[in-house]
Design an enzyme around this catalytic site. Structure first.
Site, PDB file in Angstrom:
ATOM      1  N   LYS A   1      36.347   5.200 -21.904  1.00  0.00           N
ATOM      2  CA  LYS A   1      36.406   5.585 -20.498  1.00  0.00           C
ATOM      3  C   LYS A   1      37.305   4.611 -19.742  1.00  0.00           C
ATOM      4  O   LYS A   1      37.251   3.402 -19.962  1.00  0.00           O
ATOM      5  CB  LYS A   1      35.010   5.566 -19.878  1.00  0.00           C
ATOM      6  CG  LYS A   1      34.086   6.661 -20.355  1.00  0.00           C
ATOM      7  CD  LYS A   1      32.724   6.537 -19.687  1.00  0.00           C
ATOM      8  CE  LYS A   1      31.747   7.578 -20.198  1.00  0.00           C
ATOM      9  NZ  LYS A   1      30.401   7.413 -19.603  1.00  0.00           N
TER      10      LYS A   1
ATOM     11  N   ARG B   1      17.400  23.034 -14.345  1.00  0.00           N
ATOM     12  CA  ARG B   1      17.456  23.136 -15.797  1.00  0.00           C
ATOM     13  C   ARG B   1      16.090  22.906 -16.444  1.00  0.00           C
ATOM     14  O   ARG B   1      15.890  23.229 -17.606  1.00  0.00           O
ATOM     15  CB  ARG B   1      18.474  22.135 -16.357  1.00  0.00           C
ATOM     16  CG  ARG B   1      19.837  22.246 -15.704  1.00  0.00           C
ATOM     17  CD  ARG B   1      20.874  21.357 -16.361  1.00  0.00           C
ATOM     18  NE  ARG B   1      21.460  22.017 -17.511  1.00  0.00           N
ATOM     19  CZ  ARG B   1      22.540  21.571 -18.147  1.00  0.00           C
ATOM     20  NH1 ARG B   1      23.142  20.467 -17.742  1.00  0.00           N
ATOM     21  NH2 ARG B   1      23.018  22.216 -19.182  1.00  0.00           N
TER      22      ARG B   1
ATOM     23  N   GLU C   1      16.845  17.315 -18.851  1.00  0.00           N
ATOM     24  CA  GLU C   1      15.912  17.572 -17.753  1.00  0.00           C
ATOM     25  C   GLU C   1      14.636  18.254 -18.231  1.00  0.00           C
ATOM     26  O   GLU C   1      13.545  17.987 -17.712  1.00  0.00           O
ATOM     27  CB  GLU C   1      16.591  18.428 -16.679  1.00  0.00           C
ATOM     28  CG  GLU C   1      17.679  17.699 -15.903  1.00  0.00           C
ATOM     29  CD  GLU C   1      19.018  17.702 -16.600  1.00  0.00           C
ATOM     30  OE1 GLU C   1      19.956  17.066 -16.072  1.00  0.00           O
ATOM     31  OE2 GLU C   1      19.135  18.333 -17.684  1.00  0.00           O
TER      32      GLU C   1
END
Length: 643
Positions: free
Chosen positions: A285, A399, A371
């Site tokens: 990243k 979700r 979730e």
């Protein structure tokens, strides 16, 4: 504003077909210029930066090797797709990212044919890609389908459900695992690149197929032994045993920033007739931009910044965010209650639970992008007497809805849901707006639902939820800075199902649920000046409703306006249902419910989005005046002598 970089090669590229006209030797320069352009654009607009910088070489390689858009390229989540947007005809608009009328911060089908699937929530790319691959096979076409997914997104069960399904099918599907946290990757280098190229090549695959043919004619015990030996050998050298077990042909890991490694492997898998293939690519990243590489979060989300120093231009304010108010309140509650625990789904910073974890590391749990698991995990803790607070954005809590229904609500387990980013969210647009939690939670019996009108009320609601031990509860609060009012020295224990009157009048009543209360008061100021005496009330609770308060407002006023920052089917619908049951509507009360409109509102400034939604003070005032105007017209129509 920073000077735009010089990008002579990128300036010649408008669409990927022009990338494919370049020589391989030119691709590294193109990648360097693409990275510089991405940094320059995001420095002006803000947005997601680190993830995009990590896939610059991968983006160039994918568009070079595959015939996009005929070959489908699906980016999971989409926040790493800024370089992709630049290469696919949108460079001239890249500095409109996340602005009103500008480019979305995520992939979006309506924006470009190069975005075959819209994505802003994670872990969907393999499922969508498999669907496209099946459609291709049924239509007897021969295009490739490539799904890119990050290692973080692989923590979601949906990704494994899709891989399990794909692994049981013969269709061609290419999955690129972008491992940008090095969380599941063994070391990469020349040897792993050589093995990846060898194992993805047609020679090895033909040999493997021939040996399988020979083994199939041998006794079952020998056939199974040879299969396990090949699997063990490949797994030992590559680390891909897990994916092989699911049914994918594993290739990797390879250096995602080395085009000499990437290109031959992608070309091999493109030309393969093998079924599902997973290419394991390791990236960093923020790669290529020192401030991002040095940051612990790799500059995941940034505001406008100075390219040279990396310093972000964040407005200075002494007013805390609602998120930080929640976190500090929960920390204070946990000081005196050892049973309080906190759960988040890969968003410790975004929900403020990183602060809680710093003080109570053994009582804070980040379960990853999961979730569904987060909800049932909390339910399990609740059965044993703990007091779990599940802090999840409204849009992500969707979700886990089945688990909320079955594992929490039906069992009446006292799980507390801290619903962050409730309502409109500005630049992140409709995919991240918290529009529906009131409607989807409001349908559940015996569920306490609260909405904070300001930060002081949020403190009170955190405290109150600690003491709700016989059923589930939730409180919602928006993104961004709070109102700046004085905070209570000691939190107040709210009476369940009781609202409050903020100001009293005789003609008009405005009943607000949540943070539009301040705008309701502004509307009341204008109405009072015009002689329309106005009451403003804060409902505090949607379930249970304050029926006594609602009846008082209905019976003592000519007009009742409800205001909420949520979609249809929420607070206003519950109030209307109650009034209808009580027969109050038959008595001539004029009621209007102000909600988010029945549309998805694209990204814009918060002020503009509230104007579109009709939820600013002026909009509330206009709604009341419209009702008054209708009432006067009705009186004139019924009494022609007055006309």
């Amino acid at each position: 504003m920073s000077k735009k970089p010089e990008t002579p090669l990128l300036d010649k590229i408008r669409l990927p077909e022009e990338v494919r006209n370049l020589s391989e030797d030119q691709l590294s320069q193109l990648a360097d210029e693409l990275r510089a352009e991405t940094i320059s654009a995001v420095s002006e607009t803000g947005g997601h930066l680190g993830a995009g910088l990590g896939v610059v070489e991968l983006t160039v390689a994918l568009h070079y090797v595959f015939n996009t858009p005929d070959d489908r390229l699906i980016w999971d989540v989409g926040h790493q797709a800024y370089p992709h947007k630049i290469l696919t005809g949108r460079r001239d608009r890249i500095r409109t990212l996340r602005q009103g009328g500008g480019l979305s911060g995520f992939t979006k089908r309506a924006e470009s044919p190069y975005d075959p699937f819209g994505a802003a929530h994670s872990s969907t790319s393999i499922s969508a890609g498999l669907g496209m691959a099946v459609a291709r096979d049924l239509k007897e076409t021969d295009n490739n389908v490539v799904a890119v997914i990050g290692d973080g997104a692989m923590s979601a069960g949906m990704a494994y459900e899709a891989m399990n399904n794909a692994g049981a099918m013969d269709g061609r599907l290419i999955v690129i695992l972008n491992d940008n946290d090095m969380s599941i990757a063994p070391p990469v280098g020349a040897m792993s690149a050589y093995l990846a190229r060898l194992l993805s090549g047609s020679g090895y695959r033909k040999l493997r197929k021939s040996l399988k043919g020979i083994a199939s004619k041998m006794p079952r015990s020998i056939k199974e032994a040879s299969r396990k030996m090949e699997e063990y050998t490949r797994g030992f050298w590559t680390g891909g045993t897990l994916f092989e077990e699911i049914g994918f042909y594993y290739v990797g890991p390879i250096d995602g920033h080395n085009l000499d490694h990437l290109l031959p492997v992608l070309e091999n898998v493109r030309d393969s007739s093998e079924g599902p293939i997973l290419v394991h690519v390791v990236t960093q990243k923020g790669h290529g931009y020192a401030p991002a590489e040095a940051a612990t979060d790799k500059y995941h989300g940034v505001s406008k910044f100075d390219i040279v120093t990396g310093l972000q231009s964040k407005p200075s304010t002494n007013i805390p965010s609602y998120t930080s108010v929640f976190a500090e309140s929960l920390i204070k509650e946990a000081e005196t209650d050892d049973n309080i625990v906190a759960v988040t789904a890969a968003m410790p910073d975004g929900t403020g639970l990183d602060k809680f974890a710093h003080i109570y590391p053994d009582r804070c749990f980040d379960v990853g992008i999961a979730e569904q698991h987060a909800v049932t995990f909390a339910a399990g803790m609740a059965t044993e007497g703990l007091k779990p607070f599940v802090a999840i954005y409204s849009t992500f809590l969707q979700r886990g809805y089945d688990q909320i229904v079955h594992d929490v609500a039906i069992q009446k387990l006292p799980v507390r849901f801290a619903i962050d980013r409730a309502g409109l969210v500005g630049a992140d647009g409709p995919t991240h707006a918290g529009s529906f939690d009131m409607a989807y939670l409001g349908a559940l019996p015996d569920f306490v639902l609260m909405a904070a009108a300001d930060e002081a009320e949020l403190v009170n609601m955190v405290h109150t939820s600690v003491h709700i031990n016989d059923r589930p509860s939730a409180f919602r609060y928006p993104r961004g800075s709070a109102t700046g009012i004085a905070m209570p020295e000691k939190p107040q224990l709210l009476e369940i199902g009781k609202g409050r009157i903020v100001r009293e009048g005789q003609q008009i009543a405005i009943l607000s649920y949540g943070t539009r209360l301040g705008e309701a008061c502004l509307a009341a100021d204008r109405l009072d000046k015009e002689g329309h005496s106005t009451t403003v009330a804060d409902a505090r609770f949607m379930k249970p409703l304050d029926k006594e308060l609602i009846l008082q407002l209905a019976r003592e006023h000519e007009i009742l306006i409800t205001v909420e920052e949520g979609g249809l089917g929420g607070f206003g619908a519950h109030v209307l249902h109650f009034l209808a049951e009580e027969g109050v509507l038959d008595a001539g009360l004029k009621v209007r419910t102000l909600t988010l409109p029945d549309i998805f509102i694209d990204q814009d400034s918060p002020e503009r989005m509230y104007d579109i939604a009709g939820l600013n003070g002026d909009n509330i005032y206009d709604a009341v005046k419209e009702v008054i105007g209708r009432s006067e017209k009705t009186i004139i129509d019924l009494n022609p002598k007055r006309a």
